[in-house]
Enzyme design. Structure first.
Site, PDB file in Angstrom:
ATOM      1  N   ASP A  29     -66.459 -30.364 -74.283  1.00 36.67           N
ATOM      2  CA  ASP A  29     -66.281 -31.538 -75.142  1.00 36.67           C
ATOM      3  C   ASP A  29     -67.500 -32.455 -75.106  1.00 36.67           C
ATOM      4  OD1 ASP A  29     -63.763 -30.584 -75.589  1.00 36.67           O
ATOM      5  OD2 ASP A  29     -62.736 -32.453 -75.121  1.00 36.67           O
ATOM      6  N   TYR A 120     -60.045 -37.864 -76.073  1.00 32.90           N
ATOM      7  CA  TYR A 120     -59.101 -38.038 -74.957  1.00 32.90           C
ATOM      8  C   TYR A 120     -57.889 -37.115 -75.067  1.00 32.90           C
ATOM      9  CZ  TYR A 120     -61.822 -42.361 -75.054  1.00 32.90           C
ATOM     10  OH  TYR A 120     -62.847 -43.260 -75.133  1.00 32.90           O
ATOM     11  N   HIS A 173     -67.178 -30.124 -69.844  1.00 33.46           N
ATOM     12  CA  HIS A 173     -68.108 -30.992 -70.574  1.00 33.46           C
ATOM     13  C   HIS A 173     -69.529 -30.519 -70.336  1.00 33.46           C
ATOM     14  CE1 HIS A 173     -64.462 -33.405 -69.918  1.00 33.46           C
ATOM     15  NE2 HIS A 173     -64.760 -33.994 -71.069  1.00 33.46           N
TER      16      HIS A 173
END
Length: 223
Positions: A29, A120, A173
């Protein structure tokens, strides 16, 4: 003779059938982060595929990575333009965030993401309805690596291996340097455990998701 492209096109292989073999989808992400090039080198070396849920602002500022992701056979998803909480945003804001990211990715790589992961991982009925308008399912994750929290190579590897499961979708990430640093050993270990590292679309193929569907469903959601 035509000049070779900057990034050689990945050869087309038979698609992996995740109903027959152990698959796992690593998802990254908030990128492309500044370590994306190193991560892509690792994925290429080990013939692993991943899914990148991109923020439009970084797709715009780092378009070379976006193009390379597509060229090397990875999947792109939409993770908003500037990472606001969609459940606290009005419809116009959400639509703008999604559209601006679609446009940035298309400009960089010539394709538009077909999957949405809201910032989120927060979605509600309005977000689901807007995702349906964009013809996208909402993709969350079965488990997280906790990489943004631990920022420790061993902890990230240990956590990821602890939550790995067939057809798992793992949240990571590519802006976390320790995630990228630990990726070669993690991929080797997953492969030694029999996993095929594939895209989200490979994993969800049998789910027959409709636009606006949320997968996997958070606890307490009725669909």
């Amino acid at each position: 003779m035509a000049p070779a492209p900057a990034f050689a096109q990945a050869p087309k292989k038979e698609p992996v059938d995740c109903t027959q073999v152990k698959c796992i989808a690593l998802t990254f992400d908030d990128g492309p982060g500044k370590y994306a090039g190193t991560l892509l080198d690792t994925l290429k070396k080990y013939d692993a595929k991943a899914t990148f849920f991109l923020e439009g602002q970084y797709a715009k500022s780092r378009p070379t990575y976006v193009k390379r992701m597509v060229t090397e056979g990875h999947e792109l998803g939409n993770h908003s333009y500037s990472h606001p909480d969609f459940t606290k945003s009005d419809a116009g804001k959400i639509k703008s965030e999604i559209q601006k990211t679609q446009d940035a990715v298309k400009k960089a790589a010539g394709v538009e993401p077909k999957l949405l992961r809201p910032p989120y991982g927060l979605a509600d009925l309005q977000v689901s309805d807007i995702a349906a308008e964009f013809d996208m399912p909402i993709i969350l994750w079965t488990a997280g690596s906790q990489d943004w929290s631990s920022k420790n190579v061993e902890a990230i590897q240990k956590q990821t291996l602890a939550v790995a499961e067939p057809n798992g979708i793992i949240l990571m990430h590519d802006w976390v340097k320790q995630t990228v640093d630990g990726m070669p050993a993690l991929i080797k270990t997953l492969k030694n455990k029999g996993y095929h590292l594939v895209t989200v679309s490979d994993v969800i193929k049998s789910e027959k998701l409709e636009p606006g569907d949320v997968f996997p469903l958070p606890e307490g959601w009725a669909q």
